[in-house]
Design a protein around this motif. Structure first.
Motif, PDB file in Angstrom:
ATOM      1  N   CYS A 122      -2.292  -3.345   7.795  1.00 23.89           N
ATOM      2  CA  CYS A 122      -0.926  -3.696   7.426  1.00 23.89           C
ATOM      3  C   CYS A 122      -0.882  -4.385   6.061  1.00 23.89           C
ATOM      4  O   CYS A 122       0.006  -4.128   5.251  1.00 23.89           O
ATOM      5  CB  CYS A 122      -0.314  -4.597   8.498  1.00 23.89           C
ATOM      6  SG  CYS A 122       0.123  -3.734  10.028  1.00 23.89           S
ATOM      7  N   VAL A 123      -1.852  -5.278   5.813  1.00 28.85           N
ATOM      8  CA  VAL A 123      -1.927  -5.935   4.505  1.00 28.85           C
ATOM      9  C   VAL A 123      -2.219  -4.906   3.417  1.00 28.85           C
ATOM     10  O   VAL A 123      -1.608  -4.919   2.346  1.00 28.85           O
ATOM     11  CB  VAL A 123      -3.012  -7.032   4.510  1.00 28.85           C
ATOM     12  CG1 VAL A 123      -3.160  -7.642   3.113  1.00 28.85           C
ATOM     13  CG2 VAL A 123      -2.658  -8.130   5.507  1.00 28.85           C
ATOM     14  N   GLN A 124      -3.142  -4.018   3.692  1.00 22.75           N
ATOM     15  CA  GLN A 124      -3.501  -2.977   2.731  1.00 22.75           C
ATOM     16  C   GLN A 124      -2.310  -2.076   2.427  1.00 22.75           C
ATOM     17  O   GLN A 124      -2.077  -1.694   1.282  1.00 22.75           O
ATOM     18  CB  GLN A 124      -4.666  -2.148   3.287  1.00 22.75           C
ATOM     19  CG  GLN A 124      -5.021  -0.906   2.499  1.00 22.75           C
ATOM     20  CD  GLN A 124      -5.657  -1.209   1.154  1.00 22.75           C
ATOM     21  OE1 GLN A 124      -5.062  -1.866   0.313  1.00 22.75           O
ATOM     22  NE2 GLN A 124      -6.874  -0.711   0.949  1.00 22.75           N
ATOM     23  N   ARG A 125      -1.552  -1.761   3.453  1.00 23.54           N
ATOM     24  CA  ARG A 125      -0.398  -0.881   3.259  1.00 23.54           C
ATOM     25  C   ARG A 125       0.663  -1.551   2.389  1.00 23.54           C
ATOM     26  O   ARG A 125       1.334  -0.880   1.599  1.00 23.54           O
ATOM     27  CB  ARG A 125       0.194  -0.504   4.618  1.00 23.54           C
ATOM     28  CG  ARG A 125       1.225   0.602   4.535  1.00 23.54           C
ATOM     29  CD  ARG A 125       0.635   1.877   4.013  1.00 23.54           C
ATOM     30  NE  ARG A 125       1.685   2.792   3.564  1.00 23.54           N
ATOM     31  CZ  ARG A 125       1.571   3.594   2.522  1.00 23.54           C
ATOM     32  NH1 ARG A 125       0.464   3.606   1.816  1.00 23.54           N
ATOM     33  NH2 ARG A 125       2.557   4.396   2.191  1.00 23.54           N
ATOM     34  N   GLY A 126       0.800  -2.866   2.510  1.00 22.78           N
ATOM     35  CA  GLY A 126       1.753  -3.582   1.674  1.00 22.78           C
ATOM     36  C   GLY A 126       1.432  -3.456   0.201  1.00 22.78           C
ATOM     37  O   GLY A 126       2.330  -3.409  -0.651  1.00 22.78           O
ATOM     38  N   HIS A 127       0.139  -3.407  -0.113  1.00 22.02           N
ATOM     39  CA  HIS A 127      -0.292  -3.232  -1.503  1.00 22.02           C
ATOM     40  C   HIS A 127      -0.246  -1.765  -1.912  1.00 22.02           C
ATOM     41  O   HIS A 127       0.233  -1.431  -3.003  1.00 22.02           O
ATOM     42  CB  HIS A 127      -1.719  -3.763  -1.660  1.00 22.02           C
ATOM     43  CG  HIS A 127      -2.296  -3.541  -3.018  1.00 22.02           C
ATOM     44  ND1 HIS A 127      -3.498  -2.877  -3.222  1.00 22.02           N
ATOM     45  CD2 HIS A 127      -1.852  -3.884  -4.248  1.00 22.02           C
ATOM     46  CE1 HIS A 127      -3.759  -2.826  -4.518  1.00 22.02           C
ATOM     47  NE2 HIS A 127      -2.784  -3.437  -5.158  1.00 22.02           N
ATOM     48  N   GLN A 128      -0.707  -0.901  -1.049  1.00 20.07           N
ATOM     49  CA  GLN A 128      -0.811   0.516  -1.390  1.00 20.07           C
ATOM     50  C   GLN A 128       0.557   1.137  -1.639  1.00 20.07           C
ATOM     51  O   GLN A 128       0.721   1.953  -2.553  1.00 20.07           O
ATOM     52  CB  GLN A 128      -1.528   1.263  -0.264  1.00 20.07           C
ATOM     53  CG  GLN A 128      -1.930   2.689  -0.617  1.00 20.07           C
ATOM     54  CD  GLN A 128      -2.984   2.745  -1.711  1.00 20.07           C
ATOM     55  OE1 GLN A 128      -3.761   1.822  -1.872  1.00 20.07           O
ATOM     56  NE2 GLN A 128      -2.984   3.831  -2.466  1.00 20.07           N
ATOM     57  N   GLN A 129       1.529   0.755  -0.845  1.00 17.54           N
ATOM     58  CA  GLN A 129       2.858   1.336  -1.016  1.00 17.54           C
ATOM     59  C   GLN A 129       3.483   0.900  -2.338  1.00 17.54           C
ATOM     60  O   GLN A 129       4.217   1.660  -2.976  1.00 17.54           O
ATOM     61  CB  GLN A 129       3.761   0.949   0.161  1.00 17.54           C
ATOM     62  CG  GLN A 129       4.907   1.913   0.445  1.00 17.54           C
ATOM     63  CD  GLN A 129       6.140   1.626  -0.370  1.00 17.54           C
ATOM     64  OE1 GLN A 129       6.261   0.595  -1.014  1.00 17.54           O
ATOM     65  NE2 GLN A 129       7.078   2.557  -0.334  1.00 17.54           N
ATOM     66  N   ALA A 130       3.180  -0.320  -2.754  1.00 13.24           N
ATOM     67  CA  ALA A 130       3.651  -0.783  -4.061  1.00 13.24           C
ATOM     68  C   ALA A 130       3.008   0.034  -5.177  1.00 13.24           C
ATOM     69  O   ALA A 130       3.664   0.408  -6.157  1.00 13.24           O
ATOM     70  CB  ALA A 130       3.339  -2.272  -4.234  1.00 13.24           C
ATOM     71  N   LEU A 131       1.709   0.329  -5.028  1.00  5.96           N
ATOM     72  CA  LEU A 131       1.009   1.143  -6.016  1.00  5.96           C
ATOM     73  C   LEU A 131       1.602   2.546  -6.108  1.00  5.96           C
ATOM     74  O   LEU A 131       1.645   3.143  -7.186  1.00  5.96           O
ATOM     75  CB  LEU A 131      -0.474   1.245  -5.660  1.00  5.96           C
ATOM     76  CG  LEU A 131      -1.368   0.046  -5.984  1.00  5.96           C
ATOM     77  CD1 LEU A 131      -2.765   0.287  -5.453  1.00  5.96           C
ATOM     78  CD2 LEU A 131      -1.415  -0.206  -7.488  1.00  5.96           C
ATOM     79  N   GLU A 132       2.044   3.073  -4.994  1.00  3.37           N
ATOM     80  CA  GLU A 132       2.572   4.438  -4.962  1.00  3.37           C
ATOM     81  C   GLU A 132       3.867   4.568  -5.747  1.00  3.37           C
ATOM     82  O   GLU A 132       4.136   5.621  -6.337  1.00  3.37           O
ATOM     83  CB  GLU A 132       2.791   4.873  -3.508  1.00  3.37           C
ATOM     84  CG  GLU A 132       1.501   5.038  -2.709  1.00  3.37           C
ATOM     85  CD  GLU A 132       1.753   5.185  -1.225  1.00  3.37           C
ATOM     86  OE1 GLU A 132       2.939   5.172  -0.817  1.00  3.37           O
ATOM     87  OE2 GLU A 132       0.779   5.306  -0.457  1.00  3.37           O
TER      88      GLU A 132
END
Length: 209
Positions: A122-132
């Motif tokens: 969930c933490v990783q997804r918070g960062h990854q979605q911003a990168l996308e």
């Protein structure tokens, strides 16, 4: 009823329903209308200020070097610099979560189903979605900021706050909480706003407005 599927090789993908498509179109139209209102407000304010207070107008929208409005400096500082640091900070949170949850590099996501694995993902997804979405937001901001520097800079400032709120909700371990904050929902408003600003510049360059 099971949703209809379409085949791609050996994989089945659910076909989007007409209701979900209409919902997405309605949401996009709503966000576009909200963003356009901000841009129109800046256009009106600039014209009004040019008549009532030319000095103040020149201080904000006057042409500086490189044929850019002076307020474009805000776009550089906020949408480029501050937003980039926002993404970097979210990356630091992922690094901290790796240590706490025991997910070593180079694995991007945890493969387990336990609470720690779910928390890290969930933490990783918070960062990854911003990168996308950040590259398109940044490019649209730079283009749109040429004509709407104040509005685009405002979108950038709100984007930073919204990104932290969205990631914080996601980091709770429950993906449904990513939109738990009113701020978090603005990640899409600011993105569509930057698109609207860039579209306004394109129309002006094409001589259509």
């Amino acid at each position: 009823r099971r949703p209809r599927t379409r085949r791609a090789g050996n994989l089945n993908f659910p076909s989007p329903s007409s209701r979900s498509i209409m919902g997405m179109l309605a949401a996009t139209a709503k966000l576009t209308a909200q963003a356009s209102g901000v841009l129109l407000l800046e256009s009106y304010g600039a014209k009004h200020l040019a008549t009532t207070n030319p000095e103040a107008h020149a201080a904000v929208w006057g042409i500086a070097r490189f044929s850019l409005p002076k307020a474009f400096s805000l776009v550089i500082l906020i949408n480029l610099v501050a937003c980039s640091f926002t993404v970097i900070t979210l990356g630091f949170k992922v690094s901290a979560a790796r240590d706490k949850c025991g997910v070593p590099l180079p694995a991007m996501y945890a493969t387990g189903t336990d609470a720690k694995s779910r928390k890290f993902n969930c933490v990783q997804r918070g960062h990854q979605q911003a990168l996308e979405t950040f590259p398109m937001f940044l490019v649209a901001s730079i283009v749109g900021g040429v004509k709407f520097p104040v509005s685009v800079a405002l979108f950038g400032a709100v984007w930073c706050k919204a990104r932290f709120a969205w990631a914080e909700g996601y980091a709770s371990g429950d993906p449904k909480k990513r939109y738990g904050s009113a701020w978090a929902k603005l990640i899409w408003t600011t993105l569509v706003g930057s698109f609207a600003a860039a579209t306004g510049v394109a129309l002006e360059v094409a001589g259509l407005v």
